[in-house]
Design an enzyme around this catalytic site. Structure first.
Site, PDB file in Angstrom:
ATOM      1  N   GLU A  19     -11.990  13.589  39.136  1.00 47.15           N
ATOM      2  CA  GLU A  19     -11.695  12.402  39.725  1.00 47.15           C
ATOM      3  C   GLU A  19     -10.407  12.825  40.796  1.00 47.15           C
ATOM      4  O   GLU A  19     -10.185  12.777  42.179  1.00 47.15           O
ATOM      5  CB  GLU A  19     -11.330  11.259  39.479  1.00 47.15           C
ATOM      6  CG  GLU A  19     -12.794  10.413  39.167  1.00 47.15           C
ATOM      7  CD  GLU A  19     -13.806  10.542  40.034  1.00 47.15           C
ATOM      8  OE1 GLU A  19     -13.537  10.093  41.100  1.00 47.15           O
ATOM      9  OE2 GLU A  19     -14.990  10.940  39.896  1.00 47.15           O
ATOM     10  N   ASP A  30       0.520   4.177  49.005  1.00 45.55           N
ATOM     11  CA  ASP A  30       0.537   3.518  47.912  1.00 45.55           C
ATOM     12  C   ASP A  30      -0.703   3.169  47.473  1.00 45.55           C
ATOM     13  O   ASP A  30      -1.555   2.861  48.565  1.00 45.55           O
ATOM     14  CB  ASP A  30       1.691   2.212  48.412  1.00 45.55           C
ATOM     15  CG  ASP A  30       1.471   1.186  47.405  1.00 45.55           C
ATOM     16  OD1 ASP A  30       2.130   1.191  46.297  1.00 45.55           O
ATOM     17  OD2 ASP A  30       0.895   0.120  47.857  1.00 45.55           O
TER      18      ASP A  30
HETATM   19  C1  GLC Z   1       1.841   0.084  44.042  1.00 49.31           C
HETATM   20  C2  GLC Z   1       3.248   0.040  43.756  1.00 49.31           C
HETATM   21  C3  GLC Z   1       3.538  -1.289  43.011  1.00 49.31           C
HETATM   22  C4  GLC Z   1       3.072  -2.393  44.060  1.00 49.31           C
HETATM   23  C5  GLC Z   1       1.568  -2.002  44.106  1.00 49.31           C
HETATM   24  C6  GLC Z   1       1.212  -2.989  45.440  1.00 49.31           C
HETATM   25  O1  GLC Z   1       1.107   0.342  42.528  1.00 49.31           O
HETATM   26  O2  GLC Z   1       3.686   1.038  43.238  1.00 49.31           O
HETATM   27  O3  GLC Z   1       4.955  -1.482  42.560  1.00 49.31           O
HETATM   28  O4  GLC Z   1       3.247  -3.600  43.469  1.00 49.31           O
HETATM   29  O5  GLC Z   1       1.327  -0.886  44.835  1.00 49.31           O
HETATM   30  O6  GLC Z   1       1.759  -2.659  46.472  1.00 49.31           O
END
Ligand code: GLC
Ligand code: CA
Length: 602
Positions: free
Chosen positions: A333, A252
């Site tokens: 990138e 993430d």
């Molecule tokens: C990513 C996730 C999103 C979340 C963010 C913070 O972008 O996909 O849903 O709010 O990270 O963790």
């Protein structure tokens, strides 16, 4: 003009295609892939499995919204378990689960308070293990979301960290003094950096009189990746889940791991008239140059990839895969995220260049698809059009009249391009973005901060639409988000019984991707490249017939004439928009409004 392209990848791929072709012969004989015997898998089967991700179909599940099994209105692991046969029938190779770890759920799971457990709302570790086993039995792999940029403010690491300046965990997070701070005054935040979710990225903590940094919600403090202990902690976490049989991770917000150590202010973005741009939260828009896509992330990814590569499950042989949430400005990138053969990073950093063009612009699609085919060396693209953070496809590409046809067009690009394909639950039945209509109904906090300009992400997280029962078969209780009115028509039950439905289209494309060697792995070459209305391309691989694809990006009928170097003009239909006619030859392919044609060249 037919494209000609000499691909640096061709050689490696022509060797691989032989193995793949043999595997396909084996597959088509039995209909479904057979599990490798844990004892002595054949060389071909093993090679095929190790490469599974190169042609993978990956399905994102937002667990809260997929299937509720216990009537509390929230989807859960046992609910996913109940729907595995559906996923197998659809043809997916892997499911990526958005976070199911214990969490105060400020960001619905992306604020993790324990990385080695399951939130009771979603089930138990035993449920998780059973889900992995049941999925694997159906040849579906399970990929976990992993949030390494930040924890929840309720995670024990942060609770310790904020307890005193001398606590051993202090340096696990990013603490800084305020500007112009005195004994009685907290001063201003250290610089102008902002949270993606609105306002300053710095939060004052009265107890220890410093600010901490959070790129996302205040309840999501950023970890300090300059601290080697943080690296070790995540190597352990990754190992914990790999030992339980997961097949990889989606990392993430990975580009936000590092910030400029000098805390330099970010630049303010101006519009054409030189005025400051203001975002949905009323703040000036910043250029993101000091808090996003800093080079420090690469050594971390090399380390994580090396950690992951040590694992391999005897019960389910195959390489584990690292997928990256990599919103990046251009292909140059993106290519860095793959690393090098000596120091690999992600196998599949998401290409958000193609899927988030957000406009049916033939030239833009052609250019971006060509980029991903020609500018990433031997690496594998991962295309994606949709996820839990953006309005669904209908809202970004639909015209309100031909949405299903447009969804067919985009699914065709997704599955008929080379590489891995990722899609979001409900795309296969054309689920519609359904945002809240009143501020008091909003669940996602950014929808409250940003209302009405930013309504938050509830609209793309509504429950999966299974059937015509109450609550679309999602829950026997009260669903955590309302069921969209479109569920009465757009649901699995109805679409499965209609051979011309969007669901049937997805299923056919996926089947073709898995069983036609050219579609599974052929090179992509753009055709008819001056056409501004129709996007056409061909797939080619040594030893198998070429496949041509044309998709009409307009609401008017179009005719194209294609030519495939070294082949005649005879073509047989593999798939086409329901109701359209077969072309007599490649010279004249008629396409209806947003029509699609896929044919095999003789
Ligand atoms: C990513 C996730 C999103 C979340 C963010 C913070 O972008 O996909 O849903 O709010 O990270 O963790
Ligand atoms: Ca539940």
């Amino acid at each position: 003009m037919p494209g000609t392209k000499s691909s640096p990848k061709s050689f490696a791929r022509s060797i691989a295609v032989v193995a793949l072709f043999l595997a396909f012969v084996a597959l088509s004989a039995g209909g479904q892939p057979q599990p490798a015997k844990p004892t002595a898998p054949s060389a071909t089967a093993t090679a095929d499995r190790r490469d599974w991700w190169k042609n993978a179909v990956i399905y994102e599940i937002y667990p809260r919204s997929f299937q509720d099994s216990n009537g509390d209105g929230i989807g859960d692991l046992n609910g996913i378990d109940e729907r595995l046969d559906y996923l197998k029938d659809l043809g997916v190779d892997a499911i990526w689960l958005s976070p199911v770890y214990p969490s105060p759920l400020v960001d619905f799971g992306y604020d993790i308070s324990d990385y080695e457990a399951i939130d009771p709302k979603y089930g138990t570790l035993a449920d998780f293990d059973r889900l992995v086993a049941q999925a694997n039995k159906r040849h579906i792999r399970v990929i976990m979301d992993m949030v390494m940029n930040h924890t929840s403010d309720k995670h024990k690491w942060f609770i310790e960290s904020r307890s005193s300046r001398s606590n051993p965990y202090r340096d696990w997070f990013v603490w800084r003094d305020g500007k112009g701070e005195t004994a009685t005054n907290k001063g201003a935040p250290p610089n102008n950096w902002q949270s993606y979710f609105g306002h300053s990225a710095w939060q004052w903590d009265e107890k220890t009189r410093q600010y901490y940094y959070h790129k996302f919600y205040i309840q999501q403090p950023d970890l300090n990746w300059d601290n080697p202990k943080v690296h070790d902690a995540f190597k352990d976490v990754v190992g914990f889940w790999l030992k339980r049989g997961v097949s990889g991770f989606r990392f993430d917000a990975i580009t936000t791991l590092y910030e400029d150590p000098h805390l330099t202010d970010e630049g303010i973005v101006k519009d054409e008239d030189g005025n400051r741009k203001i975002n949905a939260y009323g703040d000036p828009q910043l250029d993101d140059t000091k808090t996003n896509n800093l080079p420090g992330v690469h050594p971390v990814m090399q380390e994580m990839r090396a950690t992951m590569d040590k694992f391999n499950s005897p019960a389910f042989p195959g390489t584990r895969v690292l997928i990256g949430e990599t919103y990046l400005p251009n292909i140059g990138e993106l290519v860095k995220q793959y690393g090098t053969p000596d120091k690999p990073e992600f196998q599949l950093p998401m290409d958000t260049q193609v899927g988030f063009i957000n406009k049916l612009d033939v030239a833009a699609f052609r250019a971006k698809l060509n980029d991903v085919e020609t500018k990433i060396g031997d690496n594998t693209p991962l295309l994606v059009f949709d996820n839990h953070d953006n309005p669904r496809i209908d809202a970004r590409y639909g015209d309100g009249m031909h949405n299903v046809d447009i969804e067919r067009v985009l699914a065709t690009i997704l599955f008929l391009s080379r590489g891995a394909a990722l899609f979001y639950y409900g795309d296969e039945i054309g689920m519609k973005t359904t945002p809240p209509t009143r501020k008091e109904d909003v669940k996602d906090p950014i929808g409250v901060t940003g209302w009405p300009k930013e309504k938050g992400r509830d609209g793309e997280r509504t429950p999966m639409q299974w059937d015509v029962r109450p609550n679309a078969g999602f829950t026997k209780g009260i669903p955590w988000l309302p069921i969209p009115p479109s569920a009465a028509k757009d649901n699995v039950e109805i679409e499965k019984s209609n051979a011309n439905s969007l669901f049937a289209w997805y299923q056919r494309l996926i089947r073709m991707k898995k069983t036609n060697p050219t579609v599974a792995q052929g090179d992509n070459t753009m055709l008819d490249t001056a056409n501004t209305k129709v996007l056409s391309w061909m797939r080619q691989t040594p030893g198998a017939p070429a496949v041509v694809v044309s998709v009409n990006f307009t609401a008017d009928p179009q005719t194209v004439s294609l030519s495939v170097p070294g082949a005649g003009s005879k073509v047989t239909t593999l798939l086409k928009t329901p109701g359209s006619a077969d072309p007599a030859s490649l010279d004249k392919i008629n396409l209806g409004p947003f029509g699609v044609y896929i044919g095999q060249v003789q």
